[in-house]
Motif scaffolding. Sequence first.
Motif, short mmCIF file in Angstrom:
data_model
loop_
_atom_site.label_atom_id
_atom_site.label_comp_id
_atom_site.label_asym_id
_atom_site.label_seq_id
_atom_site.Cartn_x
_atom_site.Cartn_y
_atom_site.Cartn_z
N LYS A 96 -15.18 29.88 14.91
CA LYS A 96 -15.68 30.97 14.09
C LYS A 96 -15.25 32.32 14.66
N SER A 97 -15.32 33.35 13.83
CA SER A 97 -15.10 34.69 14.33
C SER A 97 -16.36 35.17 15.03
N LEU A 98 -16.23 36.24 15.81
CA LEU A 98 -17.39 36.77 16.54
C LEU A 98 -18.51 37.18 15.59
N LEU A 99 -18.15 37.51 14.35
CA LEU A 99 -19.15 37.89 13.36
C LEU A 99 -20.20 36.79 13.17
N PHE A 100 -19.74 35.52 13.26
CA PHE A 100 -20.65 34.39 13.02
C PHE A 100 -21.42 33.96 14.26
N VAL A 101 -21.17 34.61 15.40
CA VAL A 101 -21.92 34.28 16.61
C VAL A 101 -22.67 35.52 17.11
N SER A 102 -23.03 36.40 16.18
CA SER A 102 -23.74 37.63 16.54
C SER A 102 -25.14 37.34 17.08
N SER A 103 -25.65 36.15 16.80
CA SER A 103 -26.93 35.72 17.35
C SER A 103 -26.93 34.20 17.38
N PRO A 104 -27.73 33.59 18.28
CA PRO A 104 -27.83 32.12 18.28
C PRO A 104 -28.26 31.57 16.94
N MET A 105 -29.14 32.28 16.24
CA MET A 105 -29.63 31.82 14.94
C MET A 105 -28.49 31.77 13.91
N SER A 106 -27.64 32.81 13.91
CA SER A 106 -26.53 32.83 12.96
C SER A 106 -25.53 31.73 13.28
N LEU A 107 -25.33 31.44 14.57
CA LEU A 107 -24.43 30.37 14.97
C LEU A 107 -24.97 29.01 14.52
N GLU A 108 -26.26 28.79 14.72
CA GLU A 108 -26.89 27.54 14.30
C GLU A 108 -26.78 27.38 12.78
N PHE A 109 -27.04 28.47 12.05
CA PHE A 109 -26.97 28.43 10.59
C PHE A 109 -25.55 28.11 10.13
N SER A 110 -24.56 28.75 10.77
CA SER A 110 -23.16 28.51 10.41
C SER A 110 -22.76 27.07 10.67
N PHE A 111 -23.21 26.53 11.82
CA PHE A 111 -22.89 25.14 12.15
C PHE A 111 -23.52 24.19 11.13
N LYS A 112 -24.78 24.44 10.79
CA LYS A 112 -25.47 23.60 9.81
C LYS A 112 -24.75 23.63 8.47
N THR A 113 -24.29 24.83 8.08
CA THR A 113 -23.55 24.98 6.82
C THR A 113 -22.25 24.18 6.85
N ASP A 114 -21.55 24.23 7.99
CA ASP A 114 -20.29 23.48 8.14
C ASP A 114 -20.52 21.97 7.98
N VAL A 115 -21.58 21.49 8.62
CA VAL A 115 -21.89 20.06 8.54
C VAL A 115 -22.19 19.66 7.10
N GLN A 116 -22.99 20.47 6.43
CA GLN A 116 -23.35 20.16 5.03
C GLN A 116 -22.11 20.20 4.13
N GLU A 117 -21.26 21.19 4.34
CA GLU A 117 -20.05 21.31 3.53
C GLU A 117 -19.11 20.13 3.76
N LEU A 118 -19.00 19.70 5.02
CA LEU A 118 -18.14 18.56 5.34
C LEU A 118 -18.67 17.28 4.69
N LYS A 119 -19.98 17.11 4.71
CA LYS A 119 -20.59 15.94 4.06
C LYS A 119 -20.30 15.95 2.56
N ARG A 120 -20.41 17.14 1.94
CA ARG A 120 -20.12 17.25 0.51
C ARG A 120 -18.65 16.92 0.23
N SER A 121 -17.76 17.42 1.09
CA SER A 121 -16.33 17.16 0.90
C SER A 121 -16.01 15.68 1.01
N ILE A 122 -16.64 15.00 1.97
CA ILE A 122 -16.43 13.56 2.13
C ILE A 122 -16.93 12.82 0.89
#
Length: 377
Positions: A316-342
């Motif tokens: 991710k870019s530094l924008l998405f790691v501006s806080s631990p919460m935003s990083l966790e949210f971004s990771f959760k979104t990635d996992v959900q998106e990958l599951k949808r793609s599969i």
Amino acid sequence: MQPQAQQIIRIGSTKDKDMLSKPQKEFNRLTRKIETLEKELVEYREASTRIQQRIQTELLPLQTEFQEQRAALVRVFDRAHDSGAFKANERKKLVDIILNLTYDLISEHGRDDLKPIYDKYDPDGFDATTAEADELTSEAMKAMYSSMFGVEFDDDADVSSPEKMAEHLRQKLEEQQTAFEEQQRQTEERRAQRPKTKKQLEREAKKQTEERSTTKAVRTVYMDLVKAFHPDREPDEAEKLRKTEVMKRITEAYEKSDLLTLLRLQLEFNRIDQDHLETLAEEQLKYYNKILKQQTQELEEQLYGLQSQLAAISGKSLLFVSSPMSLEFSFKTDVQELKRSIKNLKNDLKAFQDAALMKQWLKSYRIQKAGDFDGFF
């Protein structure tokens, strides 16, 4: 074991902040900043551990499954092309999809098992195609690095891989730095031979005095704690063990020039009280503030380094790691998106078993320009 609660270091109270002097206000601002940074560093380190664990247990298996489904799709398109059920224009579209999908899977995800399929549709073959692409990329990278760093690559330099190019660039930059340092050394020698003005001598003397005073400010706090907690002359064994543990904390803080922690220790063990902080001389506060400012800068650098590390780990870019919460949210979104793609890929694989449905889908597909494959899959 629960972490020990830290002493809050402040001069005065909130209600009388307007009565504080400028150095006192600066002291409070810096201590608050350091406390905030320390908390953020703890949170980021904990988030880093969690994210790295989740990458291994959640993300990587999903990524592997996603690429497996894409590889299965390549084989479906390959069989469809050879089935004889598709017209020339449809087969041309299938070839375009197959080449783009297999190129990405082979070059980016190591799926060499798909090379025979790629070579089947590209007369030059995958290895020749990638060699040509690598050469073009290499020339582009050389031009970019030359522009960015002002270095010229040797004509006979082996830059056939990113690693070799990086090594050659490192050598060139090292040579450049050595030449620059030699030039600087010669300049400094010439400057040193010139007689210094009175103002220069005064500035140097003032700087040396301030550096000694700053070092002394930390050492004074350190020595006060050492006198109270050095275990060597303690006859009681239990007390000796306690003082040994306290001395470890004192020594660690002193070696880091961590004034705030040393002051916390003084408060914790009643070596000073709130009145002591409020009656600190302005000159002493000035040196304290200088040390605290340096601590703040060091913690900010640590925080930025940790954020950069997390950005690299997560892609991710530094924008998405501006806080631990935003990083966790971004990771959760990635996992959900990958599951949808599969899930979508599995549906596509099932649907494309029907030639009529594949023909219908191909009507909306447009041949991609080189490098523009947007990845329906």
